[in-house]
Design an enzyme around this catalytic site. Structure first.
Site, PDB file in Angstrom:
ATOM      1  N   ALA A   1       0.814  -1.220   0.000  1.00 13.95           N
ATOM      2  CA  ALA A   1       0.000   0.000   0.000  1.00 13.95           C
ATOM      3  C   ALA A   1       0.845   1.268   0.000  1.00 13.95           C
ATOM      4  O   ALA A   1       0.389   2.315  -0.456  1.00 13.95           O
ATOM      5  CB  ALA A   1      -0.945  -0.002   1.187  1.00 13.95           C
TER       6      ALA A   1
ATOM      7  N   ASN B   1      -5.313   3.716  11.172  1.00 12.85           N
ATOM      8  CA  ASN B   1      -4.573   2.544  11.625  1.00 12.85           C
ATOM      9  C   ASN B   1      -4.175   2.596  13.094  1.00 12.85           C
ATOM     10  O   ASN B   1      -3.889   1.586  13.707  1.00 12.85           O
ATOM     11  CB  ASN B   1      -3.323   2.352  10.763  1.00 12.85           C
ATOM     12  CG  ASN B   1      -2.522   3.614  10.592  1.00 12.85           C
ATOM     13  OD1 ASN B   1      -3.037   4.617  10.100  1.00 12.85           O
ATOM     14  ND2 ASN B   1      -1.271   3.595  11.000  1.00 12.85           N
TER      15      ASN B   1
ATOM     16  N   GLN C   1      -6.877  -0.549   6.207  1.00 11.99           N
ATOM     17  CA  GLN C   1      -7.384  -1.090   7.480  1.00 11.99           C
ATOM     18  C   GLN C   1      -8.879  -1.399   7.425  1.00 11.99           C
ATOM     19  O   GLN C   1      -9.462  -1.785   8.438  1.00 11.99           O
ATOM     20  CB  GLN C   1      -7.080  -0.112   8.626  1.00 11.99           C
ATOM     21  CG  GLN C   1      -5.601   0.133   8.872  1.00 11.99           C
ATOM     22  CD  GLN C   1      -4.857  -1.075   9.458  1.00 11.99           C
ATOM     23  OE1 GLN C   1      -5.460  -2.048   9.899  1.00 11.99           O
ATOM     24  NE2 GLN C   1      -3.530  -1.013   9.455  1.00 11.99           N
TER      25      GLN C   1
ATOM     26  N   GLY D   1      -1.592  -6.494   1.046  1.00 16.80           N
ATOM     27  CA  GLY D   1      -1.777  -7.936   1.260  1.00 16.80           C
ATOM     28  C   GLY D   1      -1.538  -8.389   2.690  1.00 16.80           C
ATOM     29  O   GLY D   1      -2.297  -9.194   3.236  1.00 16.80           O
TER      30      GLY D   1
ATOM     31  N   THR E   1       8.587  -7.168 -13.344  1.00 12.26           N
ATOM     32  CA  THR E   1       8.014  -8.515 -13.433  1.00 12.26           C
ATOM     33  C   THR E   1       7.105  -8.770 -12.232  1.00 12.26           C
ATOM     34  O   THR E   1       7.504  -8.539 -11.089  1.00 12.26           O
ATOM     35  CB  THR E   1       9.158  -9.561 -13.458  1.00 12.26           C
ATOM     36  OG1 THR E   1      10.006  -9.246 -14.560  1.00 12.26           O
ATOM     37  CG2 THR E   1       8.614 -10.971 -13.604  1.00 12.26           C
TER      38      THR E   1
ATOM     39  N   CYS F   1       5.008   1.241  11.581  1.00 13.53           N
ATOM     40  CA  CYS F   1       5.953   1.846  10.648  1.00 13.53           C
ATOM     41  C   CYS F   1       6.674   3.036  11.269  1.00 13.53           C
ATOM     42  O   CYS F   1       7.711   3.444  10.780  1.00 13.53           O
ATOM     43  CB  CYS F   1       5.239   2.271   9.381  1.00 13.53           C
ATOM     44  SG  CYS F   1       3.900   3.359   9.752  1.00 13.53           S
TER      45      CYS F   1
HETATM   46  N1  PLP Z   1      -1.933   2.680   4.918  1.00  7.80           N
HETATM   47  C1  PLP Z   1      -2.324   2.266   6.141  1.00  7.80           C
HETATM   48  C2  PLP Z   1      -3.584   2.825   6.737  1.00  7.80           C
HETATM   49  C3  PLP Z   1      -1.562   1.326   6.838  1.00  7.80           C
HETATM   50  O1  PLP Z   1      -1.958   0.920   8.048  1.00  7.80           O
HETATM   51  C4  PLP Z   1      -0.376   0.829   6.236  1.00  7.80           C
HETATM   52  C5  PLP Z   1       0.504  -0.093   6.974  1.00  7.80           C
HETATM   53  O2  PLP Z   1       0.695   0.025   8.167  1.00  7.80           O
HETATM   54  C6  PLP Z   1      -0.016   1.290   4.963  1.00  7.80           C
HETATM   55  C7  PLP Z   1      -0.823   2.216   4.331  1.00  7.80           C
HETATM   56  C8  PLP Z   1       1.214   0.786   4.262  1.00  7.80           C
HETATM   57  O3  PLP Z   1       1.020  -0.528   3.795  1.00  7.80           O
HETATM   58  P1  PLP Z   1       2.235  -1.429   3.320  1.00  7.80           P
HETATM   59  O4  PLP Z   1       2.858  -1.991   4.551  1.00  7.80           O
HETATM   60  O5  PLP Z   1       1.578  -2.500   2.470  1.00  7.80           O
HETATM   61  O6  PLP Z   1       3.154  -0.592   2.516  1.00  7.80           O
END
Ligand code: PLP
Length: 376
Positions: free
Chosen positions: A70, A150, A180, A201, A238, A324
């Protein structure tokens, strides 16, 4: 034995995803772009998963573009759409509590000359569709709102905002970070009125490193990754056939039980909140009408990291904020109106429908013990 209560950070891959990944690695290692049989077989695996994701989010099969996750989907949506639609219309509207992959990308666009309107929650910590709608005008090219926050589980008024925006300003591109909400709440592309939807995913029991951007018919994007023109030229590189296969398998597994699992998560959340009521110093930071999958609390007087590591010693995994940000306060809780002290003592418990009451009991008991044993 560990108790994993950090499912908003990532989830355990389900057996169906692991099986699909293994099968693709073992039997379908061809390159989908190759013209021979092995290539065609790999392409069929990708096509099947594309159908699964399209069905799960309710968009056209041709609109699903696989990405590395994402973070990339959000970058592609915001950079790609602003490059097409932002030549003359320079305003972008966004919520003030977006995930870093949106917030940082928006800051970049701001530096390159876009006017950014960050819509904040009201004094009660609620977002109102009217505030987003009022921020849009003829000069706006893009609006981006996440479906579920999140860190707190707040559900943002995406559908109400986007449907009104599309009525008032049909040319504005609407983007929703649905990470989420996907396979947790009954969200569908049409219902959201979203031109662009980001999915991940690993939040739905597939593997890390795979996601999708779902693009409505007629919405144009400038690619951010160029090369061999895979994924209709929108995302070169790919295709990761195994990860794509696992993503599709996880969506297939979860789609029939979205409502059932939501109900179960709501029961679990109510149970947890009931038990947390036994501890005076616990304050609940998530709203009553939020996603039942994310429960954010503060243990007043105890810093997040200290409690987190105490719980970890007991084999219980929760988060101090979004994973993150590596535990660093992202500012989102303060944005929702929490004091700094309360934000500094926040813990995020994120569950699945398979979480058990016994696991939540163990968490609450450990929290009580931690409160009496640790300081600071
Ligand atoms: N957006 C939201 C609301 C998320 O909670 C997250 C991951 O914590 C992301 C985007 C990023 O997703 P990814 O880990 O697949 O890059």
């Amino acid at each position: 034995m560990s108790i994993y209560l950090d499912n908003a950070a990532t989830t355990k891959p389900c057996a169906e995803a692991v099986e699909a990944i293994t099968a693709a690695l073992t039997d379908n290692y061809g390159n989908p772009s190759s013209l021979h049989r092995a290539g065609l077989d790999a392409q069929l695996v990708v096509d099947k998963a594309r159908r699964s994701i399209a069905k799960a989010i309710g968009c056209d099969i041709s609109g699903v573009v696989f990405t590395s996750g994402a973070t990339e989907s959000n970058n592609l949506a915001l950079r790609g759409a602003s490059a097409v639609y932002g030549k003359r219309r320079k305003r972008i509207v966004v919520s003030s509590v977006e995930h870093a992959s949106v917030a940082e990308t928006i800051s970049d666009l701001e530096k390159s000359g876009f006017e950014i309107v960050r819509v904040c929650p009201n004094a009660n910590g609620e977002f109102r569709a009217a505030d987003f709608i009022a921020a849009c005008d003829e000069n706006t090219c893009l609006i981006s709102i996440m479906a579920v926050n999140n860190e707190t589980g707040h559900i943002l008024p995406v559908q109400e905002t986007f449907s009104a925006v599309k009525r008032l300003f049909p040319e504005i591109i609407t983007h929703c970070d649905c990470v989420q909400a996907f396979m947790k709440l009954p969200v569908k592309a049409k219902m959201l009125c979203a031109d662009l939807i980001s999915l991940s995913g690993h939040k739905i029991h597939a593997a890390k490193g795979i996601g999708a951007l779902c693009i409505s018919k007629g919405t144009r994007l400038i690619p951010i990754i160029t090369g061999g023109a895979q994924e209709k030229g929108i995302r070169s590189g790919t295709e990761s056939v195994p990860l794509i296969a696992g993503f599709g398998a996880a969506a297939d597994k979860l789609l029939p039980s979205v409502y059932e699992r939501y109900e179960r998560a709501a029961v679990l959340r109510a149970y947890l909140l009931g038990r947390l009521g036994e501890i005076d110093v616990v304050m609940v930071n998530s709203p009553k009408d939020g996603s039942p999958y994310v429960i954010n609390i503060s243990v007043v007087g105890r810093r997040s990291e200290i409690m987190l590591h105490f719980l970890e010693q007991k084999g219980i995994y929760v988060s101090s904020g979004s994973a993150c940000s590596k535990g660093a306060q992202s500012g989102v809780l303060v944005e929702f109106g929490l004091s700094r002290e309360r934000a500094d003592s926040a813990l995020r418990v994120s569950i699945t429908a398979d979480t058990t009451e016994a696991e939540l009991d163990a968490f609450v008991d450990a929290l009580k013990e931690g409160y009496s044993k640790v300081r600071g």
